[in-house]
Enzyme design. Structure first.
Site, mmCIF file in Angstrom:
data_model
loop_
_atom_site.group_PDB
_atom_site.id
_atom_site.type_symbol
_atom_site.label_atom_id
_atom_site.label_comp_id
_atom_site.label_asym_id
_atom_site.label_seq_id
_atom_site.Cartn_x
_atom_site.Cartn_y
_atom_site.Cartn_z
ATOM 1 N N HIS A 1 9.686 -0.337 8.464
ATOM 2 C CA HIS A 1 8.883 -1.544 8.678
ATOM 3 C C HIS A 1 8.929 -2.526 7.496
ATOM 4 O O HIS A 1 9.290 -3.688 7.636
ATOM 5 C CB HIS A 1 7.415 -1.171 8.893
ATOM 6 N N ASP B 1 0.843 -1.205 0.000
ATOM 7 C CA ASP B 1 0.000 0.000 0.000
ATOM 8 C C ASP B 1 0.878 1.255 0.000
ATOM 9 O O ASP B 1 0.873 2.011 0.955
ATOM 10 C CB ASP B 1 -0.957 -0.013 1.218
HETATM 11 C C1 BDR Z 1 2.823 -0.570 8.650
HETATM 12 O O1 BDR Z 1 1.750 0.361 8.467
HETATM 13 C C2 BDR Z 1 2.023 1.232 7.394
HETATM 14 O O2 BDR Z 1 1.931 2.545 7.832
HETATM 15 C C3 BDR Z 1 3.414 0.951 6.932
HETATM 16 O O3 BDR Z 1 3.529 1.045 5.535
HETATM 17 C C4 BDR Z 1 3.715 -0.440 7.436
HETATM 18 O O4 BDR Z 1 3.379 -1.403 6.474
HETATM 19 C C5 BDR Z 1 3.507 -0.286 9.970
HETATM 20 O O5 BDR Z 1 2.625 -0.445 11.047
HETATM 21 CA CA CA Z 2 2.885 -0.830 4.158
#
Ligand code: BDR
Ligand code: CA
Length: 317
Positions: A241, A9
């Site tokens: 992340h 995303d």
């Molecule tokens: C996840 O949430 C999204 O904001 C980031 O892309 C990542 O996949 C982290 O909690």
């Molecule tokens: Ca993500």
């Protein structure tokens, strides 16, 4: 070579992870499937096409889910304060990108691609798990045909980031995540336990940008407001992340893990919480847990080596 479908995303940290997958010499990126999350699916799909065009990524883009698998769930506002209104830190991105989409919806793309390469395809999912859950619902056999699944999501022994107990990707579609965690395939869960302690400083990224090509400079630009957002938790830096999940796909030795059945709480004050029933612990019989597949839950990470692998991969172009 690892055949990978990247379910994403984009998303600032998703963008870095995409460049990592594109540039890693052992990864054959078969497709990019999009999902709602950091922004609407229209926006995350446009962003995927934008990054594909800017970075000359040959993999097709297939548009995925726009809402949670349980349509009764209320929609939530997009996290614009994290990823910007346009999902890419509000750098200049054209309204539309003149590139074709794969004609299939993302979950169908996943099914067809897994079936075309039985036992080989690895699903790296770093957004809501909706596309994967839809694929499993339509064709449950893919659970035995995919090689494995690596997800960024959840938190086990640390707090959440969108509620005291829940992480954004899981909280954004808990029912879908529970379907994915309990299906009879191999899932490796890369959650906040390891991603929240893997932070890249602004200066580390800036040095990469100084040495890197246009793509790395773009990453640096689109990450600036995301780094500003993280000032409550990180000293002038950001959590990477989604790249952690991609690194796990090629270098699992940089992680330590436990194993057990994983479930997701659906509803109530712990909505979206991930729980592992660690293998070897004995509890009274319980239909909610018994007979579920044992998944891998990462609890430790060699963050510096992970960051170095990201940097070296991005700069290798
Ligand atoms: C996840 O949430 C999204 O904001 C980031 O892309 C990542 O996949 C982290 O909690
Ligand atoms: Ca993500």
């Amino acid at each position: 070579m690892h055949k990978v479908i990247y379910d994403t995303d984009p998303g600032v940290d998703d963008a870095m992870a995409l460049l990592f997958l594109h540039r890693h010499p052992e990864i054959d990126l078969l497709g990019i499937t999009t999902v709602f999350g950091n922004a609407s699916v229209e926006t995350t799909t446009r962003n995927a096409l934008f990054l594909k065009r800017e970075w000359n990524i040959p993999a097709p883009v297939s548009k995925g889910a726009s809402v949670t698998i349980d349509s009764a769930r209320a929609e939530r506002p997009w996290p614009a304060m994290v990823h910007g209104d346009n999902g890419l830190g509000d750098i200049d991105v054209p309204e539309t990108i003149d590139l074709p989409l794969d004609p299939r919806p993302a979950h169908r793309f996943i099914i067809d691609t897994v079936r075309a390469h039985p036992g080989e395809v690895r699903l790296v999912a770093v957004g809501r798990m909706t596309n994967l859950a839809l694929a499993l619902k339509e064709d449950p056999e893919i659970a035995t045909l995919a090689k494995d699944v690596v997800i960024m999501g959840g938190n086990f022994y640390v707090p959440g980031n969108v509620s005291p107990v829940a992480e954004a990707n899981i909280h954004g579609d808990p029912e879908a995540a529970d379907i994915v965690m309990t299906a009879p395939w191999k899932v490796a869960v890369i959650g906040l336990d390891v991603t929240a302690i893997t932070t890249m400083s602004r200066s580390y990224l800036g040095e990469m940008a100084a040495r890197g090509d246009k793509a790395v400079k773009q990453l640096d630009a689109l990450s600036q407001s995301y780094i500003d957002f993280y000032k409550h938790a990180v000293e002038d830096g950001m959590m990477v992340h989604d790249s952690c999940a991609c690194v796990y796909a090629v270098a699992p030795e940089l992680f330590s893990s436990i194993s057990g059945a994983v479930r997701v709480v659906c509803g109530g004050i712990a909505d979206g919480q991930t729980i592992v029933r660690r293998d070897g612990r004995h509890f009274p019989p319980d239909g909610a847990w018994d007979g579920l597949p044992s998944q891998v839950v990462c609890t430790g990470i060699e963050s510096e080596r992970v960051l170095d692998l990201i940097r070296n991969t991005l700069l290798a172009a």
